[in-house]
Scaffold this motif. Structure first.
Motif, PDB file in Angstrom:
ATOM      1  N   UNK A  48      11.841  -6.266  -1.201  1.00  0.00           N
ATOM      2  CA  UNK A  48      10.609  -6.569  -1.926  1.00  0.00           C
ATOM      3  C   UNK A  48       9.468  -6.333  -0.943  1.00  0.00           C
ATOM      4  N   UNK A  49       8.712  -5.265  -1.173  1.00  0.00           N
ATOM      5  CA  UNK A  49       7.686  -4.877  -0.214  1.00  0.00           C
ATOM      6  C   UNK A  49       6.293  -5.137  -0.770  1.00  0.00           C
ATOM      7  N   UNK A  50       5.594  -6.072  -0.123  1.00  0.00           N
ATOM      8  CA  UNK A  50       4.222  -6.385  -0.513  1.00  0.00           C
ATOM      9  C   UNK A  50       3.219  -5.844   0.505  1.00  0.00           C
ATOM     10  N   UNK A  51       3.725  -5.258   1.601  1.00  0.00           N
ATOM     11  CA  UNK A  51       2.850  -4.745   2.658  1.00  0.00           C
ATOM     12  C   UNK A  51       2.821  -3.231   2.727  1.00  0.00           C
ATOM     13  N   UNK A  52       3.917  -2.578   2.317  1.00  0.00           N
ATOM     14  CA  UNK A  52       4.021  -1.127   2.450  1.00  0.00           C
ATOM     15  C   UNK A  52       4.551  -0.526   1.156  1.00  0.00           C
ATOM     16  N   UNK A  53       4.349   0.772   1.008  1.00  0.00           N
ATOM     17  CA  UNK A  53       4.808   1.469  -0.196  1.00  0.00           C
ATOM     18  C   UNK A  53       6.308   1.725  -0.121  1.00  0.00           C
ATOM     19  N   UNK A  54       6.886   2.085  -1.256  1.00  0.00           N
ATOM     20  CA  UNK A  54       8.317   2.412  -1.304  1.00  0.00           C
ATOM     21  C   UNK A  54       8.641   3.550  -0.343  1.00  0.00           C
ATOM     22  N   UNK A  55       7.751   4.527  -0.255  1.00  0.00           N
ATOM     23  CA  UNK A  55       7.980   5.659   0.646  1.00  0.00           C
ATOM     24  C   UNK A  55       8.085   5.194   2.097  1.00  0.00           C
ATOM     25  N   UNK A  56       7.215   4.269   2.497  1.00  0.00           N
ATOM     26  CA  UNK A  56       7.255   3.743   3.866  1.00  0.00           C
ATOM     27  C   UNK A  56       8.516   2.913   4.109  1.00  0.00           C
ATOM     28  N   UNK A  57       8.958   2.171   3.104  1.00  0.00           N
ATOM     29  CA  UNK A  57      10.207   1.417   3.240  1.00  0.00           C
ATOM     30  C   UNK A  57      11.373   2.387   3.439  1.00  0.00           C
ATOM     31  N   UNK A  58      11.403   3.459   2.646  1.00  0.00           N
ATOM     32  CA  UNK A  58      12.461   4.463   2.773  1.00  0.00           C
ATOM     33  C   UNK A  58      12.470   5.067   4.169  1.00  0.00           C
ATOM     34  N   UNK A  59      11.297   5.363   4.713  1.00  0.00           N
ATOM     35  CA  UNK A  59      11.206   5.910   6.072  1.00  0.00           C
ATOM     36  C   UNK A  59      11.749   4.919   7.097  1.00  0.00           C
ATOM     37  N   UNK A  60      11.454   3.639   6.901  1.00  0.00           N
ATOM     38  CA  UNK A  60      11.959   2.605   7.822  1.00  0.00           C
ATOM     39  C   UNK A  60      13.486   2.553   7.756  1.00  0.00           C
ATOM     40  N   UNK A  61      14.042   2.595   6.555  1.00  0.00           N
ATOM     41  CA  UNK A  61      15.497   2.545   6.403  1.00  0.00           C
ATOM     42  C   UNK A  61      16.149   3.751   7.066  1.00  0.00           C
ATOM     43  N   UNK A  62      15.545   4.928   6.884  1.00  0.00           N
ATOM     44  CA  UNK A  62      16.074   6.148   7.522  1.00  0.00           C
ATOM     45  C   UNK A  62      16.029   6.019   9.039  1.00  0.00           C
ATOM     46  N   UNK A  63      14.893   5.566   9.563  1.00  0.00           N
ATOM     47  CA  UNK A  63      14.706   5.457  11.011  1.00  0.00           C
ATOM     48  C   UNK A  63      15.739   4.527  11.647  1.00  0.00           C
ATOM     49  N   UNK A  64      16.033   3.412  10.970  1.00  0.00           N
ATOM     50  CA  UNK A  64      16.974   2.436  11.521  1.00  0.00           C
ATOM     51  C   UNK A  64      18.401   2.650  11.019  1.00  0.00           C
ATOM     52  N   UNK A  65      18.625   3.790  10.382  1.00  0.00           N
ATOM     53  CA  UNK A  65      19.963   4.202   9.933  1.00  0.00           C
ATOM     54  C   UNK A  65      20.630   3.151   9.047  1.00  0.00           C
ATOM     55  N   UNK A  79       1.045   0.524  -7.219  1.00  0.00           N
ATOM     56  CA  UNK A  79       0.326   0.553  -8.496  1.00  0.00           C
ATOM     57  C   UNK A  79      -1.123   0.156  -8.278  1.00  0.00           C
ATOM     58  N   UNK A  80      -1.326  -0.977  -7.579  1.00  0.00           N
ATOM     59  CA  UNK A  80      -2.681  -1.480  -7.352  1.00  0.00           C
ATOM     60  C   UNK A  80      -3.523  -0.498  -6.522  1.00  0.00           C
ATOM     61  N   UNK A  81      -2.893   0.161  -5.565  1.00  0.00           N
ATOM     62  CA  UNK A  81      -3.630   1.068  -4.683  1.00  0.00           C
ATOM     63  C   UNK A  81      -3.770   2.476  -5.250  1.00  0.00           C
ATOM     64  N   UNK A  82      -3.170   2.717  -6.409  1.00  0.00           N
ATOM     65  CA  UNK A  82      -3.309   4.017  -7.053  1.00  0.00           C
ATOM     66  C   UNK A  82      -2.458   5.110  -6.440  1.00  0.00           C
ATOM     67  N   UNK A  83      -1.423   4.739  -5.678  1.00  0.00           N
ATOM     68  CA  UNK A  83      -0.535   5.744  -5.090  1.00  0.00           C
ATOM     69  C   UNK A  83       0.346   6.343  -6.173  1.00  0.00           C
TER      70      UNK A  83
END
Length: 192
Positions: A48-65, A79-83
Motif C-alpha cells: 500500500x503506497x501512499x508516498x510513491x507511485x506504482x511504477x516507483x514501487x515496481x522499481x524498488x522491488x526490482x532493485x531489491x530482487x 490518481x490525485x497527482x494526475x499520473x
C-alpha cells in the motif's frame, strides 16, 4: 502459522495476525527493511503506497530482487497527482491517500482473494496522517490490524517518528504487537 522475519534484532518468526510498526527517521532509507520483510516466507504480498507511485514501487522491488509475481500494489498517489494509470490484476488504485475506506477495502479484497502466507506493507502512516488526521489514521490502522488477524496475514506499517509528537508515536506503538526502530545509521532494534 508462523512467518519468518528477516529483520535484525527481531524474533526469527512472528505468529500470523501480527502487525509490526516500523518507526524511522524521516530521512532514513526504509527500502531494505521493507523489501526484506516482503520477500521472506511469503506467497503473496500487498504494498500500500501512499508516498510513491506504482511504477516507483515496481522499481524498488526490482532493485531489491523481490519476486514481482507475488506482488500486488495499491497506489494511493497517482490518481490525485494526475499520473498515467494502468489498472491491472497486480496494480490497483484509490483516489488519494485520504481515501482510507478505499485502502481498507482494497486490503480486505486482496486478503479475501489470495491464499497462503500473505504480507502487507503500508508506506506510510505518516502520509495518511498528513492527508487526514491522527484519529482517522488510527481508526483505519485498527481495521487493517483486524484484517491481518482475521486472514492470518502479517503487516509492516511505516511511521516517520521524528515528524510527529511523542504522544502520537506512543499511541501508535501501543497498537502493534511489535515495534522495529530504524536508526539513521541503518541499525534496527526491535521490541515484541
Amino acid at each position: 502459522m508462523d512467518y519468518a522475519l528477516a529483520i535484525d534484532g527481531a524474533p526469527e518468526t512472528i505468529p500470523a495476525g501480527t502487525g509490526v510498526l516500523l518507526v524511522h527517521p524521516s530521512t532514513a532509507e526504509t527500502d531494505r527493511v521493507d523489501t526484506d520483510f516482503l520477500k521472506t516466507d511469503t506467497d503473496q504480498f500487498l504494498v500500500v503506497s501512499t508516498r510513491t507511485s506504482a511504477r516507483e514501487v515496481t522499481q524498488k522491488l526490482e532493485h531489491y530482487e523481490v519476486e514481482e509475481s507475488k506482488a500486488t500494489i495499491l497506489d494511493a498517489l497517482s490518481v490525485e497527482r494526475g499520473y498515467t494509470r494502468r489498472q491491472s490484476d497486480d496494480v490497483r488504485y484509490v483516489s488519494a491517500p485520504d481515501d482510507l475506506e478505499g485502502i481498507v477495502e482494497q486490503t480486505r479484497q486482496f486478503l479475501a482473494e489470495t491464499d497462503g502466507k500473505r504480507r502487507i506493507s503500508l508506506d506510510s502512516l505518516t502520509e495518511l496522517i498528513y492527508y487526514t488526521d491522527v484519529e482517522r489514521t488510527i481508526a483505519a490502522t485498527a481495521e487493517l490490524l483486524d484484517l491481518l488477524a482475521e486472514h492470518d496475514a502479517v503487516g509492516l506499517f511505516h511511521l516517520a517518528g521524528g515528524v510527529h509528537d511523542e504522544d502520537v508515536v506512543a499511541d501508535f506503538r501501543k497498537r502493534f504487537d511489535g515495534v522495529v526502530e530504524l536508526d539513521p545509521d541503518g541499525t534496527t532494534t526491535a521490541t515484541f
